[in-house]
Design a protein around this motif. Structure first.
Motif, short mmCIF file in Angstrom:
data_model
loop_
_atom_site.label_atom_id
_atom_site.label_comp_id
_atom_site.label_asym_id
_atom_site.label_seq_id
_atom_site.Cartn_x
_atom_site.Cartn_y
_atom_site.Cartn_z
N ARG A 1 -33.74 -14.62 0.33
CA ARG A 1 -32.73 -14.19 -0.60
C ARG A 1 -32.30 -15.32 -1.51
O ARG A 1 -32.41 -16.48 -1.19
CB ARG A 1 -31.50 -13.67 0.14
CG ARG A 1 -31.74 -12.38 0.82
CD ARG A 1 -31.70 -11.24 -0.18
NE ARG A 1 -31.86 -9.96 0.46
CZ ARG A 1 -33.03 -9.36 0.61
NH1 ARG A 1 -34.11 -9.89 0.15
NH2 ARG A 1 -33.10 -8.20 1.22
N LEU A 2 -31.73 -14.93 -2.63
CA LEU A 2 -31.15 -15.92 -3.53
C LEU A 2 -29.87 -16.45 -2.90
O LEU A 2 -29.11 -15.69 -2.34
CB LEU A 2 -30.81 -15.27 -4.87
CG LEU A 2 -31.97 -14.58 -5.58
CD1 LEU A 2 -31.43 -13.81 -6.76
CD2 LEU A 2 -32.96 -15.62 -6.04
N SER B 1 -21.84 -18.07 -10.69
CA SER B 1 -21.95 -17.28 -11.91
C SER B 1 -22.87 -16.10 -11.71
O SER B 1 -23.98 -16.24 -11.22
CB SER B 1 -22.49 -18.17 -13.02
OG SER B 1 -23.05 -17.38 -14.04
N ALA B 2 -22.43 -14.93 -12.12
CA ALA B 2 -23.26 -13.74 -11.99
C ALA B 2 -24.48 -13.85 -12.89
O ALA B 2 -25.57 -13.42 -12.53
CB ALA B 2 -22.46 -12.50 -12.35
N ASP B 3 -24.30 -14.46 -14.07
CA ASP B 3 -25.43 -14.55 -15.00
C ASP B 3 -26.54 -15.39 -14.42
O ASP B 3 -27.72 -15.06 -14.52
CB ASP B 3 -24.97 -15.14 -16.34
CG ASP B 3 -24.21 -14.11 -17.16
OD1 ASP B 3 -23.44 -14.49 -18.05
OD2 ASP B 3 -24.39 -12.91 -16.89
N HIS C 1 -27.09 -15.91 -11.33
CA HIS C 1 -27.62 -15.17 -10.19
C HIS C 1 -28.62 -14.12 -10.65
O HIS C 1 -29.71 -13.98 -10.11
CB HIS C 1 -26.45 -14.49 -9.49
CG HIS C 1 -26.64 -14.36 -8.02
ND1 HIS C 1 -26.91 -15.42 -7.19
CD2 HIS C 1 -26.61 -13.28 -7.22
CE1 HIS C 1 -27.03 -14.98 -5.96
NE2 HIS C 1 -26.86 -13.68 -5.94
N LEU C 2 -28.24 -13.36 -11.67
CA LEU C 2 -29.12 -12.32 -12.19
C LEU C 2 -30.36 -12.91 -12.82
O LEU C 2 -31.45 -12.36 -12.69
CB LEU C 2 -28.38 -11.48 -13.24
CG LEU C 2 -27.71 -10.21 -12.75
CD1 LEU C 2 -27.03 -9.52 -13.91
CD2 LEU C 2 -28.68 -9.29 -12.06
N TYR D 1 -32.69 -13.76 -10.20
CA TYR D 1 -33.20 -12.53 -9.61
C TYR D 1 -34.40 -12.03 -10.42
O TYR D 1 -35.46 -11.70 -9.88
CB TYR D 1 -32.07 -11.51 -9.58
CG TYR D 1 -32.43 -10.13 -9.11
CD1 TYR D 1 -32.51 -9.08 -10.00
CD2 TYR D 1 -32.66 -9.87 -7.77
CE1 TYR D 1 -32.82 -7.81 -9.57
CE2 TYR D 1 -32.97 -8.60 -7.33
CZ TYR D 1 -33.04 -7.57 -8.24
OH TYR D 1 -33.35 -6.30 -7.82
N TYR D 2 -34.23 -11.99 -11.75
CA TYR D 2 -35.33 -11.49 -12.59
C TYR D 2 -36.45 -12.52 -12.72
O TYR D 2 -37.61 -12.15 -12.92
CB TYR D 2 -34.81 -11.06 -13.95
CG TYR D 2 -34.08 -9.75 -13.90
CD1 TYR D 2 -32.72 -9.67 -14.16
CD2 TYR D 2 -34.76 -8.59 -13.53
CE1 TYR D 2 -32.06 -8.46 -14.07
CE2 TYR D 2 -34.09 -7.38 -13.43
CZ TYR D 2 -32.74 -7.33 -13.71
OH TYR D 2 -32.08 -6.13 -13.61
N ALA E 1 -24.54 -4.70 -21.90
CA ALA E 1 -25.15 -4.50 -20.59
C ALA E 1 -26.61 -4.94 -20.55
O ALA E 1 -27.18 -5.08 -19.49
CB ALA E 1 -25.05 -3.03 -20.18
N ARG F 1 -29.63 -7.33 -20.43
CA ARG F 1 -29.81 -8.69 -19.93
C ARG F 1 -31.20 -9.19 -20.34
O ARG F 1 -32.19 -8.45 -20.23
CB ARG F 1 -29.71 -8.73 -18.41
CG ARG F 1 -28.29 -8.50 -17.89
CD ARG F 1 -27.47 -9.78 -18.02
NE ARG F 1 -26.11 -9.65 -17.54
CZ ARG F 1 -25.05 -9.34 -18.30
NH1 ARG F 1 -25.21 -9.10 -19.57
NH2 ARG F 1 -23.85 -9.27 -17.77
N GLN G 1 -33.78 -9.02 -17.58
CA GLN G 1 -34.30 -7.67 -17.35
C GLN G 1 -35.31 -7.30 -18.45
O GLN G 1 -36.35 -6.73 -18.17
CB GLN G 1 -33.14 -6.67 -17.36
CG GLN G 1 -33.46 -5.33 -16.75
CD GLN G 1 -32.22 -4.48 -16.58
OE1 GLN G 1 -31.36 -4.44 -17.46
NE2 GLN G 1 -32.13 -3.78 -15.48
N SER H 1 -28.13 0.22 -15.64
CA SER H 1 -29.17 0.75 -14.76
C SER H 1 -28.68 1.77 -13.77
O SER H 1 -29.48 2.45 -13.16
CB SER H 1 -29.79 -0.40 -13.97
OG SER H 1 -30.06 -1.47 -14.80
N LEU I 1 -37.60 -8.41 -2.68
CA LEU I 1 -37.18 -7.78 -3.93
C LEU I 1 -37.52 -6.30 -3.96
O LEU I 1 -36.92 -5.55 -4.74
CB LEU I 1 -37.84 -8.49 -5.12
CG LEU I 1 -37.44 -9.95 -5.27
CD1 LEU I 1 -38.33 -10.65 -6.28
CD2 LEU I 1 -35.99 -10.07 -5.72
N GLY J 1 -35.51 -0.32 -8.75
CA GLY J 1 -34.26 0.38 -8.46
C GLY J 1 -33.87 1.35 -9.56
O GLY J 1 -33.07 2.25 -9.33
#
Lengths: 398, 343
Positions: free
Chosen positions: A13-14, A19-21, A23-24, A27-28, A77, A79, A82, A133, A269, A340
């Motif tokens: 896992r990450l 920061s959410a940004d 993190h995201l 993730y991508y 929304a 990103r 993404q 999403s 993932l 997802g």
């Protein structure tokens, strides 16, 4: 900052970040790393054309994304991570010969590159239109690809691949047309003339499979039964697994698609259930659905392959293998269906979704189009995801 | 009992030894005059045994309803937050009080079974407690370290194989669940001490301090007494991970007794990517993403479908969410709205 004590997530896992940004983005980025496996195969098999097409698509998508992000609340929304991931996916699904400008050897359309640019613009727009999403059940990549396919279908059929002696460095436009039995056109063959870098096929394995299962006899000369198909008309299975058969950039090498998919599973993932059940049920579907087994002068004899498995296990096994490898089924199962945005979120509904997808994909491959079947099946089943989630609600523990 | 049941999800963590010789700092001052030993649960309750903690919900309520008899007494000595070994330290330093409390409650509640749930890593740390409890024929459940294993609902599921909805009294399923703090208070009362202090833990900068603090203190006063300054940008919370609730003014006597001094979590809600990690890691099988959607749409039916009533607000979903969505806050809002509608 003190984070959550010394709670260790699974190392796949990450780690948590402030920061959410960030993190995201990570993730991508992990998703994009998984795409590097089929992309590297594409780079070897299609040379600079494949890489250039990917670069053009990704940069155009991100550029359009910059514009769409300024439009309305939906824009916020969007990103970049993404968009990058979706652009990579779309690029992997397109053939390399589209990166051409007035090169009839590659593509009869003079400005084929414009299709790539148009696809990127459409992808960014569809991503914006789909919104966040959460409630979305249509994969933007799938919608874009099918739209492009509907408009430019014949131009998207791949017919070129670099010969193994010119992997990565050859020029796709310098292609030698191959004639004769497919089995003698094995990719690993050393029969390439020195003036050529690539091979061109008039009919791909997917086209031949579709013609056979749809009993289009005029397109299959000399094929009278299943044995003729798998032993003479179709290329060797190894070509399809390794990637020595013309196909979309990231879909033609099944082994690298598998590696990329396993990477996604390893990093947690994607859920293993979706690709496993999808491919298993597709295999089962091919064996259970009636297909032509022989052609006589006026009639076509259909049979369920499972009933004939004992008599001709090798032929039937090979036919099912071709259905798995000559089509984008494996790519769809790992990279698209597990997303997802289209799959249900709870485990039970996921399992049902994957099983239905496998069966529907098998039916679409056999009776509609081997090259498009999995995509069409996923499109239809994605629309049913909300109902699947409502019917298969997991029982909480307490 | 058989092997304890595992629950899906949750977060595993590596056990940590108690730092040095950790001990409770007594902040409550001198012991007041001795109190008469309680002869019944009513007398015990009158002395002020308190607590409504995730590890032991509504302790006075349970003791009151347990008088006719429960089938099982579950002593929840599980420490499920990494670095906060409150129950283990109680078992180490006050084994006698804990054992007395267990024995008294088992007898008064008429419990047919006594189950003691502890961390597997604490096995070597509690020889005295094991020895003192040997006469009770207690069944020990050694549970691996996994957050949020110490929650009463998950302990009941693991050791009794029963389902206890969060917020409901365990006596409704024939069990009483008491944690280390409650048992310690009861044990002290039986030894003639007044129930005027609570064992608490405060974690800050990777270090945990343990104290016996007066029951009427707030968490803020506790931090001050322990000499833990609250730097700018940090707050006192009860609960670890994302299940943090601001607790500066919270009274420690009748609520949670584990506090964390930390920075507020940075919540920057991006769109849900439907990665499914919240569902995968949820220990109770709830669908947090669906609950978030229900909160956004104010849809009570969708919330029920998502398993709202089974959510134990552990915060694991928020912790693993790559989009840092405010899942726990959304779930709490949904529950509050639901309670308001019911009233």
């Amino acid at each position: 900052m003190e984070t959550a004590g010394s709670v260790e997530l699974s190392r796949k896992r990450l780690p948590p970040s402030a920061s959410a940004d960030a993190h995201l983005a990570r993730y991508y980025l992990l998703h994009a790393l998984a795409a590097m496996f089929p992309l590297s195969a594409g780079a070897m098999l299609y040379g600079r054309r494949g890489l250039s097409l990917m670069a053009l698509l990704v940069l155009t998508t991100l550029g359009c994304g910059m514009l769409w992000r300024r439009i309305g609340r939906r824009g916020h929304a969007l990103r970049y991570g993404q968009l990058l991931w979706w652009a990579l996916l779309l690029g992997l699904m397109l053939p390399a010969h589209l990166y051409a400008w007035a090169e009839p050897a590659l593509c009869p359309e003079k400005h084929a590159w414009a299709i790539v640019v148009g696809a990127a613009v459409v992808l960014a727009g569809v991503s914006w239109a789909a919104g966040p999403s959460g409630p979305m059940r249509l994969h933007p990549v799938l919608v874009t690809y099918l739209m492009v396919q509907a408009l430019f279908g014949p131009l998207l059929t791949p017919r070129l691949v670099l010969h193994y002696s010119h992997l990565g460095v050859g020029e796709l436009a310098r292609a030698q047309p191959l004639v004769g039995p497919a089995r003698e056109q094995a990719w690993i063959s050393d029969r390439l003339h020195s003036d050529y870098d690539a091979i061109r096929l008039e009919r791909t394995a997917a086209e031949k499979l579709t013609a056979y299962t749809r009993a289009q006899r005029e397109d299959l000369r000399g094929v009278m039964n299943l044995l003729d198909l798998v032993s003479d008309a179709l290329p060797s299975l190894e070509d399809l697994v390794v990637g020595g058969h013309p196909g979309p950039i990231g879909v033609s090498s099944v082994v690298m698609v598998l590696v990329g998919g396993l990477f996604l599973m390893y990093r947690g993932l994607i859920d293993y259930k979706i690709p496993l059940y999808c491919i298993s049920f597709a295999f089962l579907g091919v064996l259970l659905m009636p297909v032509p087994v022989s052609f006589s002068q006026d009639t076509v004899q259909y049979a369920v392959l499972l009933t004939a498995l004992r008599q001709s296990p090798l032929e039937i096994g090979a036919f099912a293998g071709y259905q798995m490898t000559a089509t984008p089924l494996v790519f769809t199962a790992f990279f698209l269906a597990s997303s997802g945005t289209i799959a249900p979120i709870n485990p039970r509904a996921k399992a049902v979704f994957a099983a239905l997808l496998g069966l529907l994909a098998a039916a679409a491959q056999l009776y509609v189009s081997a090259a498009l079947g999995p995509y069409l099946a996923l499109m239809v089943l994605g629309l049913c995801t909300p109902w699947l989630e409502r019917w298969w609600v997991p029982r909480p523990l307490v | 009992m058989g092997k304890p049941l595992e629950f899906p999800g949750g977060l595993a963590w590596a056990p940590q030894a108690l730092a040095g010789r950790a001990r409770f700092t007594d902040l409550a001052g001198e012991e007041p005059a001795a109190a008469p030993e309680p002869g019944s649960l009513d007398e015990l309750l009158a002395m002020g045994v308190g607590g409504d903690r995730l590890a032991a919900p509504d302790v006075p309520g349970q003791l009151r309803r347990a008088e006719p008899g429960v089938r099982a007494l579950v002593c929840n000595l599980v420490d499920h937050e990494p670095g906060v070994a409150l129950n283990t330290l109680l078992g180490l330093q006050y084994a006698r009080e804990l054992a007395r409390g267990m024995e008294f409650c088992a007898r008064r509640c008429g419990a047919g079974r006594v189950m003691v749930a502890v961390n597997a890593s604490a096995a070597g740390s509690l020889p005295e407690l094991l020895r003192l409890c040997s006469g009770m024929r207690a069944v020990w459940a050694w549970l691996p370290e996994r957050y949020p294993r110490g929650h009463a609902s998950l302990v009941v599921y693991s050791v009794l194989r029963k389902r206890l909805k969060p917020g409901t009294c365990p006596t409704t399923i024939g069990a009483a669940v008491l944690d280390g703090a409650a048992l310690w208070q009861i044990g002290r009362a039986l030894a003639g001490r007044r129930i005027d202090r609570v064992p608490v833990a405060l974690r800050h900068a990777g270090e945990t301090r343990y104290a016996l603090a007066p029951a009427e203190w707030t968490a803020g006063k506790l931090a001050e007494a322990l000499g833990v300054a609250t730097p700018a940008g940090m707050e006192l919370y009860r609960g670890d991970l994302a299940a943090r609730v601001p607790a500066q003014e919270e009274a420690i006597g009748h609520g949670e007794n584990r506090f964390h001094l930390a920075q507020p979590l940075h919540i920057s809600p991006a769109a849900c990517t439907r990665c499914g990690w919240c569902v995968q890691y949820c220990p109770t099988g709830v669908q947090p993403a669906v609950l978030l959607e229900a909160a956004q749409q104010q849809d009570g039916l969708l919330a029920e479908q998502g398993g709202l009533r089974s959510c134990i607000e552990c915060g694991v979903c928020e912790h693993v969410c790559p989009s840092r969505l405010p899942l726990t806050a959304a779930i709490r809002t949904l529950k509050q709205d639901g309670n308001r509608r019911e009233r």
